[in-house]
Design a protein around this motif. Structure first.
Motif, PDB file in Angstrom:
ATOM      1  N   HIS A  35      48.307  -2.735  -0.208  1.00 14.12           N
ATOM      2  CA  HIS A  35      48.515  -3.584  -1.386  1.00 14.12           C
ATOM      3  C   HIS A  35      49.365  -2.829  -2.393  1.00 14.12           C
ATOM      4  O   HIS A  35      49.651  -1.648  -2.221  1.00 14.12           O
ATOM      5  CB  HIS A  35      47.164  -3.963  -2.000  1.00 14.12           C
ATOM      6  CG  HIS A  35      46.298  -4.739  -1.057  1.00 14.12           C
ATOM      7  ND1 HIS A  35      46.407  -6.100  -0.891  1.00 14.12           N
ATOM      8  CD2 HIS A  35      45.338  -4.324  -0.197  1.00 14.12           C
ATOM      9  CE1 HIS A  35      45.552  -6.500   0.039  1.00 14.12           C
ATOM     10  NE2 HIS A  35      44.885  -5.442   0.470  1.00 14.12           N
ATOM     11  N   ASP A  36      49.760  -3.537  -3.434  1.00 13.40           N
ATOM     12  CA  ASP A  36      50.462  -2.899  -4.549  1.00 13.40           C
ATOM     13  C   ASP A  36      49.729  -3.236  -5.838  1.00 13.40           C
ATOM     14  O   ASP A  36      49.200  -4.341  -5.986  1.00 13.40           O
ATOM     15  CB  ASP A  36      51.915  -3.389  -4.630  1.00 13.40           C
ATOM     16  CG  ASP A  36      52.736  -2.956  -3.425  1.00 13.40           C
ATOM     17  OD1 ASP A  36      52.811  -1.740  -3.186  1.00 13.40           O
ATOM     18  OD2 ASP A  36      53.290  -3.825  -2.733  1.00 13.40           O
ATOM     19  N   TRP A  37      49.715  -2.274  -6.744  1.00 15.19           N
ATOM     20  CA  TRP A  37      49.050  -2.454  -8.024  1.00 15.19           C
ATOM     21  C   TRP A  37      49.978  -1.995  -9.144  1.00 15.19           C
ATOM     22  O   TRP A  37      50.734  -1.039  -8.959  1.00 15.19           O
ATOM     23  CB  TRP A  37      47.782  -1.600  -8.111  1.00 15.19           C
ATOM     24  CG  TRP A  37      46.738  -1.916  -7.109  1.00 15.19           C
ATOM     25  CD1 TRP A  37      45.652  -2.730  -7.277  1.00 15.19           C
ATOM     26  CD2 TRP A  37      46.656  -1.430  -5.760  1.00 15.19           C
ATOM     27  NE1 TRP A  37      44.913  -2.780  -6.121  1.00 15.19           N
ATOM     28  CE2 TRP A  37      45.500  -1.996  -5.174  1.00 15.19           C
ATOM     29  CE3 TRP A  37      47.444  -0.576  -4.987  1.00 15.19           C
ATOM     30  CZ2 TRP A  37      45.123  -1.728  -3.865  1.00 15.19           C
ATOM     31  CZ3 TRP A  37      47.078  -0.315  -3.677  1.00 15.19           C
ATOM     32  CH2 TRP A  37      45.929  -0.883  -3.132  1.00 15.19           C
ATOM     33  N   GLY A  38      49.861  -2.616 -10.295  1.00  8.88           N
ATOM     34  CA  GLY A  38      50.598  -2.144 -11.468  1.00  8.88           C
ATOM     35  C   GLY A  38      49.909  -0.905 -12.019  1.00  8.88           C
ATOM     36  O   GLY A  38      48.685  -0.893 -12.186  1.00  8.88           O
ATOM     37  N   ALA A  39      50.690   0.131 -12.305  1.00 13.96           N
ATOM     38  CA  ALA A  39      50.109   1.400 -12.755  1.00 13.96           C
ATOM     39  C   ALA A  39      49.426   1.244 -14.112  1.00 13.96           C
ATOM     40  O   ALA A  39      48.520   2.007 -14.449  1.00 13.96           O
ATOM     41  CB  ALA A  39      51.201   2.467 -12.836  1.00 13.96           C
ATOM     42  N   ASP A  41      48.188  -1.767 -15.210  1.00 13.02           N
ATOM     43  CA  ASP A  41      47.436  -3.016 -15.207  1.00 13.02           C
ATOM     44  C   ASP A  41      45.940  -2.725 -15.068  1.00 13.02           C
ATOM     45  O   ASP A  41      45.529  -1.732 -14.470  1.00 13.02           O
ATOM     46  CB  ASP A  41      47.926  -3.898 -14.053  1.00 13.02           C
ATOM     47  CG  ASP A  41      47.268  -5.263 -14.078  1.00 13.02           C
ATOM     48  OD1 ASP A  41      47.529  -6.009 -15.042  1.00 13.02           O
ATOM     49  OD2 ASP A  41      46.470  -5.554 -13.169  1.00 13.02           O
ATOM     50  N   THR A  43      43.594  -3.892 -13.301  1.00 13.90           N
ATOM     51  CA  THR A  43      42.990  -3.798 -11.964  1.00 13.90           C
ATOM     52  C   THR A  43      43.000  -2.353 -11.481  1.00 13.90           C
ATOM     53  O   THR A  43      41.963  -1.813 -11.058  1.00 13.90           O
ATOM     54  CB  THR A  43      43.771  -4.689 -10.965  1.00 13.90           C
ATOM     55  OG1 THR A  43      43.873  -6.000 -11.516  1.00 13.90           O
ATOM     56  CG2 THR A  43      43.078  -4.738  -9.623  1.00 13.90           C
ATOM     57  N   ILE A 253      49.361   5.696  -6.857  1.00 12.60           N
ATOM     58  CA  ILE A 253      48.406   4.584  -6.908  1.00 12.60           C
ATOM     59  C   ILE A 253      47.661   4.385  -5.595  1.00 12.60           C
ATOM     60  O   ILE A 253      46.433   4.267  -5.567  1.00 12.60           O
ATOM     61  CB  ILE A 253      49.163   3.294  -7.278  1.00 12.60           C
ATOM     62  CG1 ILE A 253      49.806   3.475  -8.668  1.00 12.60           C
ATOM     63  CG2 ILE A 253      48.237   2.097  -7.270  1.00 12.60           C
ATOM     64  CD1 ILE A 253      50.602   2.284  -9.115  1.00 12.60           C
ATOM     65  N   HIS A 254      48.419   4.344  -4.490  1.00  8.18           N
ATOM     66  CA  HIS A 254      47.787   4.048  -3.201  1.00  8.18           C
ATOM     67  C   HIS A 254      46.816   5.157  -2.804  1.00  8.18           C
ATOM     68  O   HIS A 254      45.751   4.889  -2.246  1.00  8.18           O
ATOM     69  CB  HIS A 254      48.866   3.841  -2.141  1.00  8.18           C
ATOM     70  CG  HIS A 254      49.786   2.704  -2.478  1.00  8.18           C
ATOM     71  ND1 HIS A 254      50.725   2.799  -3.483  1.00  8.18           N
ATOM     72  CD2 HIS A 254      49.892   1.454  -1.977  1.00  8.18           C
ATOM     73  CE1 HIS A 254      51.376   1.646  -3.571  1.00  8.18           C
ATOM     74  NE2 HIS A 254      50.888   0.820  -2.675  1.00  8.18           N
TER      75      HIS A 254
ATOM     76  N   ASP B  14      48.993 -10.213  -3.220  1.00 10.63           N
ATOM     77  CA  ASP B  14      48.876  -9.476  -4.480  1.00 10.63           C
ATOM     78  C   ASP B  14      49.874 -10.020  -5.499  1.00 10.63           C
ATOM     79  O   ASP B  14      50.905 -10.578  -5.131  1.00 10.63           O
ATOM     80  CB  ASP B  14      49.204  -7.996  -4.267  1.00 10.63           C
ATOM     81  CG  ASP B  14      48.252  -7.339  -3.299  1.00 10.63           C
ATOM     82  OD1 ASP B  14      47.039  -7.580  -3.420  1.00 10.63           O
ATOM     83  OD2 ASP B  14      48.710  -6.603  -2.408  1.00 10.63           O
ATOM     84  N   LEU B  17      54.922  -7.222  -8.816  1.00  8.09           N
ATOM     85  CA  LEU B  17      55.056  -6.273  -9.926  1.00  8.09           C
ATOM     86  C   LEU B  17      56.477  -6.362 -10.480  1.00  8.09           C
ATOM     87  O   LEU B  17      57.421  -5.896  -9.845  1.00  8.09           O
ATOM     88  CB  LEU B  17      54.737  -4.864  -9.440  1.00  8.09           C
ATOM     89  CG  LEU B  17      53.350  -4.709  -8.801  1.00  8.09           C
ATOM     90  CD1 LEU B  17      53.163  -3.288  -8.263  1.00  8.09           C
ATOM     91  CD2 LEU B  17      52.256  -5.034  -9.811  1.00  8.09           C
ATOM     92  N   TYR B 325      50.708 -12.300 -21.043  1.00  5.45           N
ATOM     93  CA  TYR B 325      50.580 -11.353 -19.926  1.00  5.45           C
ATOM     94  C   TYR B 325      49.527 -11.843 -18.933  1.00  5.45           C
ATOM     95  O   TYR B 325      49.753 -11.909 -17.733  1.00  5.45           O
ATOM     96  CB  TYR B 325      50.212  -9.969 -20.480  1.00  5.45           C
ATOM     97  CG  TYR B 325      50.016  -8.899 -19.424  1.00  5.45           C
ATOM     98  CD1 TYR B 325      51.047  -8.018 -19.114  1.00  5.45           C
ATOM     99  CD2 TYR B 325      48.811  -8.758 -18.741  1.00  5.45           C
ATOM    100  CE1 TYR B 325      50.887  -7.033 -18.144  1.00  5.45           C
ATOM    101  CE2 TYR B 325      48.634  -7.792 -17.770  1.00  5.45           C
ATOM    102  CZ  TYR B 325      49.671  -6.928 -17.484  1.00  5.45           C
ATOM    103  OH  TYR B 325      49.508  -5.957 -16.524  1.00  5.45           O
TER     104      TYR B 325
END
Lengths: 387, 387
Positions: A35-39, A41, A43, A253-254, B14, B17, B325
């Motif tokens: 997955h990808d996440w906002g650094a 964000d 979550t 992040i990962h 997801d 971004l 946002y």
């Protein structure tokens, strides 16, 4: 006897990593990275907060300690700890019996930190009397640095005793616990350290890319301006977390999310105590089986940590290490070239997503490999005499 | 009009971004991380060698340049570059028009590197006449540091012109190309830089955890002993690679392997030129669509890089950024709070595994969100008047 070739079994078909790390991890630990996440964000921030809290808890740090992550490998954490905690006016006593102790010395030298070295051979733990003599002779020492499990040999250094000395002589204790954190139970309330470095990719069985420094709040507060770099400044990193819950610079992040999964599996195994049990059994089977095959562990059993075992390189003429290594790799087992100064050696790890069954399979593969190489090592023990 | 809510489409479900990074990556780039590799085993070493070679090639470095990786984020690479390349006897001219320039200054200050600052506002590129006056006034300047794409605003600084100045005044050039590498074609033979920092998690569309410094061999050779740290010493890291092909300290293996996959997809898209085309189209659609909705880009079009766009925060009373946002996040689009000093702002990125279709979906989501918030912004352009 079986005619089939012994092969490692892994969830992914990859060779098992029997090394001092990075290690084989559970597939579930890797799958969460899809997955990808906002650094910045919420979550990701909540996942990261969970991890920092758990790492502090594993060290039994309560509210007196805080965990500060630093991007990079374990050595980045060690350099961050030494340069943030030891002020330019301080002096650190570095206890050395392997390359990770030597590395701490090199870090201090480059950063212009004053240090005193107390060195023992790679198969000897520090002598308490001798350490006390150093502490008395050099009263300007402010900190003691110890590598808990020195993976150069796999030796387990006497952390509790050194912590006791630090308390008696009123020195601050700094610990490289990279290879022990998560398998050897550690209690900040007893050890009373100023800082301790941990890594996700050893006994926590996650993937590499970040280090953690468990810091005593009261001590960390006093480190402002000590650091010799921006990116390794634990005080600045900590202040930014306190203000924003965020990393100053892009986190891996990962890697961090994979650790959150690994920590859940760590809890399910019963924490450090549970994990220690499995590693000890891995280690016991390995040492016993290798002895039967004629290999000699470098360390006496009483000093052997259960994370990684160093074996002396056999002197038999037909034993060529690269052949041995490659044959085992073909069978799905990756071992590790030794790094001892005092003797030719190789290492086999017991950490990571490895189970007694894997060690048994490895031993069959080692036996087959020796047969293929036409090497017969003289064994000091017989299979029958072992219990 | 459609009653359905516009939602982002991503391979993994997801949110997309739309940030200055880390970014959305292709699922295939993440899937290769579902394995484990030995850090000192030939399988990983050959993957790593492939990457280092490719990064040098992307910079058109030929045989005169070598790529040295450093664990951590892009800023770890910048600190490694500045403290390894600028000796304690040197002086670096830091061109600043955003926070990444400011960070370089802070790095130099902490590391006791002499520096001279030339600062322009966040929406202005350096003035060549003024830079030349500084170079004439301070002849002790040995190096010039420039951020190519300053993501604070998204401004694209005039790298080729500054490289020309460096050549004319015989100064060594150091480049933070973190946000441009892989999308803006860079030619080491023309720019003749000493060192350039790149990152996997921007235009190369891989995951964060390592930085790359593309170094001119001749200059790197002369940096022995410059570094102020062990872990960020590019000379030492390079020497170790030259000797052993290995990292000195545990690399973020999975991060590196993901980049090897990303580099294959990068080549398939036609390299930096191909990627630039997509980002430019993303950026064009975004700026045009947001203008129609009444948002005002911070930068004039002629200074706008195609990686990330900064918009001025609307002053309408009902426009609450956190609501904006969160509504966009619910629709699967993560945007970014602004970091300008001079104006309230937010950012939307055009980099990563994003396609024109994603930008069109985003614009519908923004329109719907404004409607839900009961915000009507005065638009300077009408949809019909746009071409």
């Amino acid at each position: 006897m079986s005619r089939t070739i012994a092969r490692a079994r892994s969830e992914t078909g990859d060779p098992l990593l029997l090394t001092p790390g990075p290690l084989t991890t559970a597939l579930s630990v890797k799958e969460v990275m899809l997955h990808d996440w906002g650094a910045r964000d919420s979550t990701f921030i909540s996942i990261n907060n969970f991890i920092l809290k758990r790492v502090t808890e594993i060290a039994n740090g309560g509210t007196k300690y805080v965990t500060v992550p630093i991007q990079g490998s374990g050595s980045f954490g060690v350099e961050a700890m030494l340069t943030t905690f030891v002020p330019s006016t301080g002096r650190v006593l570095i206890l050395i019996n392997g390359q990770y102790g030597e590395r701490a010395k090199r870090i201090c030298k480059i950063a212009n930190r004053k240090y005193t070295v107390y060195r023992t051979p790679e198969d000897k733990i520090p002598d308490f009397e001798a350490v006390q003599r150093v502490l008395k002779r050099v009263p300007s020492i402010t900190h003691i640095f110890l590598v808990h499990c020195e993976t150069t040999s796999g030796i387990l250094n006497p952390l509790e005793e050194i912590a006791e000395l630090a308390r008696t002589y009123r020195k601050r204790l700094l610990i490289d616990a990279i290879s022990s954190f998560g398998a050897i139970p550690l209690d900040a309330r007893v050890l009373n350290f100023d800082a301790l470095v941990a890594s996700p990719n050893k006994c926590l069985e996650a993937i590499p890319g970040v280090a953690f420094v468990v810091c005593r709040n009261e001590s960390l507060k006093k480190t402002k301006g000590n650091a010799t770099t921006l990116v390794l400044d634990l005080h600045d990193q900590w202040r930014n977390f306190a203000k924003t819950d965020q990393y100053r610079f892009t986190p891996p992040i990962h890697v961090i999310v994979s650790l959150s999964q690994a920590l859940q599996e760590f809890a399910r195994e019963g924490g450090a105590a549970g994990r220690l049990g499995r590693y000890q059994e891995n280690c016991r089977l390995l040492v016993r089986g290798m002895r039967i095959l004629g290999f000699e562990p470098f360390l006496p059993d009483c000093l052997q940590g259960p994370m990684v075992v160093t074996f002396r390189m056999p002197t038999a003429a037909r034993f060529v290490f690269s052949t041995f290594y490659n044959n085992l790799k073909e069978r799905g087992f990756i071992i590790y070239p030794g790094k001892l100064k005092v003797a030719k050696s190789f290492q086999i790890g017991c950490m990571g997503h490895l189970y007694p069954e894997d060690m048994r399979n490895l031993l069959v593969a080692v036996r087959e490999t020796l047969t293929e190489m036409k090497v017969a090592l003289a064994s000091a023990v017989s299979e029958a005499s072992e219990t």
